[in-house]
Design a protein around this motif. Structure first.
Motif, PDB file in Angstrom:
ATOM      1  N   ILE A  22       0.752  -1.132   0.072  1.00  9.52           N
ATOM      2  CA  ILE A  22       0.156   0.006   0.064  1.00  9.52           C
ATOM      3  C   ILE A  22       0.979   1.204  -0.053  1.00  9.52           C
ATOM      4  CG2 ILE A  22      -1.847  -1.317   1.307  1.00  9.52           C
ATOM      5  CD1 ILE A  22      -0.888  -0.155   3.735  1.00  9.52           C
ATOM      6  N   LYS A  23       0.492   2.322   0.019  1.00 18.43           N
ATOM      7  CA  LYS A  23       1.152   3.546  -0.230  1.00 18.43           C
ATOM      8  C   LYS A  23       1.967   3.777   0.982  1.00 18.43           C
ATOM      9  CE  LYS A  23      -0.921   7.442  -1.755  1.00 18.43           C
ATOM     10  NZ  LYS A  23      -1.658   8.681  -1.560  1.00 18.43           N
ATOM     11  N   GLU A  24       1.598   3.592   2.248  1.00 19.08           N
ATOM     12  CA  GLU A  24       2.567   3.651   3.398  1.00 19.08           C
ATOM     13  C   GLU A  24       3.499   2.574   3.348  1.00 19.08           C
ATOM     14  OE1 GLU A  24       2.023   6.486   5.707  1.00 19.08           O
ATOM     15  OE2 GLU A  24       1.402   6.958   3.912  1.00 19.08           O
ATOM     16  N   GLY A  25       3.033   1.447   2.720  1.00 17.26           N
ATOM     17  CA  GLY A  25       4.111   0.347   2.991  1.00 17.26           C
ATOM     18  C   GLY A  25       5.350   0.381   1.975  1.00 17.26           C
ATOM     19  N   LEU A  26       4.814   1.064   0.748  1.00 18.96           N
ATOM     20  CA  LEU A  26       5.800   1.488   0.075  1.00 18.96           C
ATOM     21  C   LEU A  26       6.993   2.249   0.546  1.00 18.96           C
ATOM     22  CD1 LEU A  26       6.574   0.789  -3.268  1.00 18.96           C
ATOM     23  CD2 LEU A  26       5.186   2.852  -3.705  1.00 18.96           C
ATOM     24  N   LYS A  27       6.552   3.377   1.293  1.00 18.36           N
ATOM     25  CA  LYS A  27       7.491   4.253   1.919  1.00 18.36           C
ATOM     26  C   LYS A  27       8.267   3.398   2.862  1.00 18.36           C
ATOM     27  CE  LYS A  27       4.121   7.835   1.511  1.00 18.36           C
ATOM     28  NZ  LYS A  27       3.240   8.902   2.422  1.00 18.36           N
ATOM     29  N   ALA A  28       7.731   2.637   3.459  1.00 20.53           N
ATOM     30  CA  ALA A  28       8.218   2.173   4.625  1.00 20.53           C
ATOM     31  C   ALA A  28       9.495   0.980   4.144  1.00 20.53           C
ATOM     32  CB  ALA A  28       7.254   1.103   5.464  1.00 20.53           C
ATOM     33  N   ILE A  29       8.963   0.368   2.888  1.00 19.44           N
ATOM     34  CA  ILE A  29       9.964  -0.577   2.257  1.00 19.44           C
ATOM     35  C   ILE A  29      11.322   0.235   1.589  1.00 19.44           C
ATOM     36  CG2 ILE A  29      10.259  -1.963   0.101  1.00 19.44           C
ATOM     37  CD1 ILE A  29       7.342  -2.812   0.325  1.00 19.44           C
ATOM     38  N   LYS A  30      11.218   1.619   1.139  1.00 17.51           N
ATOM     39  CA  LYS A  30      12.098   2.112   0.736  1.00 17.51           C
ATOM     40  C   LYS A  30      12.903   2.566   2.067  1.00 17.51           C
ATOM     41  CE  LYS A  30      14.542   5.245  -1.434  1.00 17.51           C
ATOM     42  NZ  LYS A  30      15.811   4.744  -1.975  1.00 17.51           N
ATOM     43  N   TYR A  31      12.297   3.011   3.067  1.00 20.51           N
ATOM     44  CA  TYR A  31      13.029   3.403   4.205  1.00 20.51           C
ATOM     45  C   TYR A  31      13.938   2.248   5.156  1.00 20.51           C
ATOM     46  CZ  TYR A  31      13.820   5.106   9.229  1.00 20.51           C
ATOM     47  OH  TYR A  31      14.299   5.599  10.454  1.00 20.51           O
ATOM     48  N   LEU A  32      13.207   1.224   5.294  1.00 22.68           N
ATOM     49  CA  LEU A  32      13.689   0.144   5.480  1.00 22.68           C
ATOM     50  C   LEU A  32      14.869  -0.485   4.745  1.00 22.68           C
ATOM     51  CD1 LEU A  32      10.384  -1.790   6.869  1.00 22.68           C
ATOM     52  CD2 LEU A  32      12.316  -0.634   8.391  1.00 22.68           C
ATOM     53  N   SER A  33      14.884  -0.517   3.537  1.00 21.28           N
ATOM     54  CA  SER A  33      15.901  -0.914   2.560  1.00 21.28           C
ATOM     55  C   SER A  33      16.956   0.082   2.791  1.00 21.28           C
ATOM     56  CB  SER A  33      15.179  -1.129   1.075  1.00 21.28           C
ATOM     57  OG  SER A  33      16.009  -0.546   0.272  1.00 21.28           O
ATOM     58  N   ASP A  34      17.142   1.173   2.855  1.00 18.73           N
ATOM     59  CA  ASP A  34      17.873   2.400   2.935  1.00 18.73           C
ATOM     60  C   ASP A  34      18.720   2.109   4.298  1.00 18.73           C
ATOM     61  OD1 ASP A  34      17.368   3.394   0.308  1.00 18.73           O
ATOM     62  OD2 ASP A  34      16.406   5.272   1.420  1.00 18.73           O
ATOM     63  N   MET A  35      17.859   1.570   5.375  1.00 16.04           N
ATOM     64  CA  MET A  35      18.370   1.292   6.541  1.00 16.04           C
ATOM     65  C   MET A  35      19.196  -0.135   6.805  1.00 16.04           C
ATOM     66  SD  MET A  35      17.651   3.613   8.587  1.00 16.04           S
ATOM     67  CE  MET A  35      17.670   3.038  10.381  1.00 16.04           C
TER      68      MET A  35
END
Ligand code: G3P
Length: 220
Positions: free
Chosen positions: A91-104
């Motif tokens: 979902i939209k928020e999930g996509l942002k979370a994936i990007k954030y976690l992947s950067d981490m």
């Protein structure tokens, strides 16, 4: 090709692990509910138990549907064990979370995927795994395996590193079809994995070998 088991059942995970072919585990809130786990603390302990059985990635899903909530849960879950992979819905928020976690540098499994468009977004965000649900597509008279084929081909064109993890497997035949379609990982119930062993000619052949041995070499 990696083999994951799609369950939160400890006995089944142990049995699959004993076969020597298990590369990881996927869970979801429905699978966890089936095990009668009550309370967050018990759930976290259950995840650790699974991680101590299998030397491979173990997906644990977030319940929050907003970015901040997802990140908070992801931090709690990934602190449990180095093999925890954070399962996040597309979902939209999930996509942002994936990007954030992947950067981490935190591994993610993007779940509830039903279309190539969702698959492209998840790969762009840096998801480690992508979980297309093939059985649920078949349930609505769509072609689940065809979705795997399309995503594998798209990821191949662009060199996306996200691994295609075929989920919602309902049969042994699904595993074979996903292997033919080029899935990187298949997560299945134990029965579907064990079904790969079965062939009537194997059973007949073994019966014959044993009876020939026993009527000659093994005769007392
Ligand atoms: O891990 C999620 C997925 O495998 C769910 O399967 O059978 O509930 O569609 P199913």
């Amino acid at each position: 090709m990696k083999f994951f088991i799609d369950t939160a059942n400890i006995e089944q995970i142990k049995e699959a692990q004993s076969l020597g072919i298990l590369d990881g585990v996927t869970t979801n809130p429905s699978l966890v509910a089936k095990e009668g786990i009550v309370g967050r603390e018990a759930l976290l302990k259950h995840y650790v138990k699974i991680c101590n059985i299998v030397d491979g990635d173990v997906s644990a899903e977030v319940i929050a549907t907003d970015f901040n909530g997802m990140i908070k849960e992801a931090e709690e879950l990934s602190a449990l064990h180095p093999n925890i992979v954070i399962k996040v819905p597309i979902i939209k928020e999930g996509l942002k979370a994936i990007k954030y976690l992947s950067d981490m540098g935190i591994k993610t499994n993007c779940t509830l995927v039903f279309s190539p468009g969702q698959a492209i977004l998840a790969a762009k965000a840096g998801a480690t795994y992508l979980s297309p649900f093939i059985g649920r597509l078949d349930d609505i008279a769509s072609d689940g395996v065809d979705l795997i084929r399309k995503i594998v081909s798209i990821y191949g064109y662009y060199g996306f590193q996200t691994e295609v993890l075929a989920a919602s497997i309902r049969s042994t035949q699904h595993i074979i079809q996903c292997a033919e379609a080029g899935a990187d990982v298949v997560t299945s119930p134990l029965d579907s994995i064990l079904g790969l062993l079965k062939h009537p000619l194997t059973d007949l052949g073994l019966q014959k070998f044993l009876s020939d041995y026993n009527s000659t070499v093994g005769k007392k």
